[in-house]
Scaffold this active site. Structure first.
Site, PDB file in Angstrom:
ATOM      1  N   ASP A 226       0.307  36.301  77.706  1.00  0.00           N
ATOM      2  CA  ASP A 226       0.809  35.277  78.627  1.00  0.00           C
ATOM      3  C   ASP A 226       1.841  35.851  79.596  1.00  0.00           C
ATOM      4  O   ASP A 226       2.694  36.646  79.206  1.00  0.00           O
ATOM      5  CB  ASP A 226       1.460  34.158  77.805  1.00  0.00           C
ATOM      6  N   GLU A 280      -2.638  38.067  81.492  1.00  0.00           N
ATOM      7  CA  GLU A 280      -2.493  37.058  82.546  1.00  0.00           C
ATOM      8  C   GLU A 280      -1.562  37.664  83.582  1.00  0.00           C
ATOM      9  O   GLU A 280      -0.341  37.613  83.446  1.00  0.00           O
ATOM     10  CB  GLU A 280      -1.900  35.753  81.990  1.00  0.00           C
TER      11      GLU A 280
END
Ligand code: GLC
Length: 564
Positions: A226, A280
């Site tokens: 993330d 990401e």
């Protein structure tokens, strides 16, 4: 631990090799499961692991290679679970660690690998480290794992920097000291409930490396990382420069970040079947993006460049070419992503006047032509499934679900609140899936299930899995057919793409020995290139012509002179 646990027991198609395929991630179809909204096994209105386990046959039939689960850890859910309180557990509303282990192995028995979401930039403010830091007070070693800092101004009343949160507003919140007086500030690039970790601290590095091993040892095939460009900060905490040079932004894409991922790659590579790192990485600079994909760093990263393009042939073609060119030097496969849990659903996006995606442009009541959006989303599904590399599919996109326009009083997403209620936020793409066209939660839970945690719009009932499974012209049928063809043709993996000459509004290319994909983004039907067979089309062909907003997959004569 037996590393062979990762090799799928039964390949789903005879064409697949039975040997463990260490390069599976180069051309995988990865389905994103937002657990809270996928399937509700215990009927309490919230999706859970029991629900996912019960629906594994659906995912196998769809033809996906892996599942990426959004954070399923214990969390106060201040940001949909991206505020993690315990990286080694399962949120009680989703189930237990034992259930997660069972899910991982049951999925694998169907040939489906598991990817979990790792959140390194921040923790929940309920995480024991942050609680200990607050309790220990200013100057304590406990606070060094975070970014605590005195404020400016005469009484420390000014935030230490002018950095802007990804969710709007300041990135700093002032604490109250144990004696009740206003104290230091702490950094949070997202909400105040998500304090940023200090990645210069050895505890932070050691802890995350241990968390990786924890999940890898439980048989997960990889991690989705993330906010992967954000964890490292400039220790001097400077004000935001006007136009920072590459690597000079105080909290985005700092050069030192690559050491973290090199260490993670070494851990991933230490397993008999190497685990996979997926980043990401939101960066506009293609060269800086590619640095994350060097051979000793991540395996792949999400391609947001393509996802954010408007419905425009030239823009999309340029993005495809740019993507392939930027990945080539580092030898990494591209990924193709149409949406995720942060993005307006494709059916809705492509049915609007502004067909691109920008977070700051989301508004309530935006006029949308869903029939048009659906035609385009079908065309985009085939276009992306034919491109070289990895395909991501966000749950519900295979059903063509539209973005739900939710009543304000049910919205939970902090993005909505931090925009002062102007931005509807991201809950509209996180609404529980319709499995059946009737019942309390459209089959999301059982017949007597509680109301789903977000209300399902009436438009969801005709899009239910049960209905679409029985309809050969449905979006679900299209996805199933596309993924089956993609699996059967080795030319549709991570290999060469050769552009075909085509009018400006058309994207046409060949793959493998005899496959071609043609997408018409213009307003008039176009003739198809010479072919021996139409394999699949997103819309009925009219007199052999490809209608506007549609894609056809063709068998063509074996390749001639085209080059990549
Ligand atoms: C990522 C996630 C998003 C989350 C944010 C903060 O962008 O996809 O949902 O809010 O990180 O963790």
């Amino acid at each position: 631990m037996d590393n062979d646990v990762l090799s799928p027991a039964e390949p789903r198609a005879a064409a697949r090799d039975t040997a463990p395929d260490h390069a599976w991630w180069r051309s995988a179809v990865i389905y994103q499961v937002y657990v809270r909204s996928f399937a509700d096994g215990d009927g309490d209105g919230t999706g859970d692991l029991a629900g996912v386990r019960a629906r594994l046959p659906y995912l196998a039939q769809l033809g996906v290679d892996a599942l990426w689960f959004n954070p399923w850890y214990p969390s106060p859910m201040a940001d949909g679970g991206y505020d993690v309180a315990d990286y080694r557990g399962i949120h009680p509303m989703f189930g237990t660690l034992e259930e997660a282990e069972a899910l991982i192995s049951e999925a694998l028995a169907l040939g489906i690998r598991t990817i979990v979401d790792i959140v390194p930039n921040h923790v929940s403010d309920r995480h024991p480290w942050f609680q200990a830091a607050l309790a220990a007070g200013p100057g304590s070693p406990e606070r060094e794992r975070f970014w605590f800092h005195p404020g400016g101004g005469e009484h420390g009343e000014l935030a230490p920097t002018d950095w802007v949160s990804s969710f709007q507003g300041s990135t700093w919140t002032r604490t109250v000291d144990p004696d009740g007086t206003p104290g230091d500030w702490y950094l949070h690039l997202f909400t105040p409930e998500q304090p940023d970790l200090n990645w210069n601290h050895p505890d932070v590095r050691a802890e995350h490396e241990d968390v990786l091993r924890f999940w890898f040892d439980r048989g997960v095939a990889g991690v989705r990382i993330d906010s992967a460009a954000l964890p490292v900060k400039d220790e001097a905490l400077p004000m935001l420069p006007e136009e920072p040079a590459p690597g000079q932004h105080p909290h985005v894409d700092r050069d030192e970040i690559h050491d973290i991922y090199r260490a993670w790659r070494a851990i991933a590579d230490s397993y008999d079947e190497p685990r996979v790192l997926v980043g990401e990485v939101w960066l506009e600079d293609a060269a800086r993006f590619a640095r994350y994909l060097r051979p000793d760093e991540m395996h792949t990263a999400f391609n947001f460049d393509f996802m954010t393009q408007p419905w425009d042939a030239a823009a999309m073609r340029r993005s495809i070419a740019r993507t392939l060119a930027e990945h080539a030097p580092v030898g990494a496969p591209a990924t193709w992503v149409l949406s995720n849990h942060d993005i307006t659903r494709p059916v809705t996006r492509y049915g609007r006047e502004d067909t691109g995606f920008a977070f700051d442009r989301k508004r309530f009541g935006t006029p949308t032509d869903l029939a048009l959006g659906t035609r385009r989303a079908r065309a985009a599904a085939l276009l992306t499934a034919a491109l070289p590399g990895c395909l991501y599919l966000y749950q519900g996109d295979e059903l063509g679900l539209p973005e739900a326009e939710l009543p304000r009083d049910v919205i939970e997403d902090p993005m909505h609140f931090r925009s002062g209620g102007v931005d509807p936020g991201r809950d509209g793409c996180r609404v529980p899936l319709p499995w059946s066209d009737h019942g309390a939660s459209l089959g999301f839970g059982g017949d007597d299930a509680a109301e789903p945690w977000l209300p399902q719009p009436a438009a969801f009932a005709p899009l239910a899995v049960e209905r679409q499974a029985a309809d050969a012209s449905s979006m679900l049928a299209l996805y199933r057919a596309a993924l089956r063809l993609r699996r059967e043709d080795d030319g549709l993996r991570d290999g060469v793409l050769a552009w075909l000459d085509a009018p400006g509004d058309v994207i046409a290319f060949r793959r493998g020995a005899s496959f071609a994909s043609v997408t018409n983004l213009g307003g008039a039907p176009v003739a198809l290139p010479a072919h021996t067979e139409v394999l699949l089309a997103s819309a009925p062909l009219a007199g052999g012509m490809l209608p506007p907003d549609s894609t056809a997959w063709l068998t063509v004569e074996p390749a001639g002179e085209e080059s990549a």
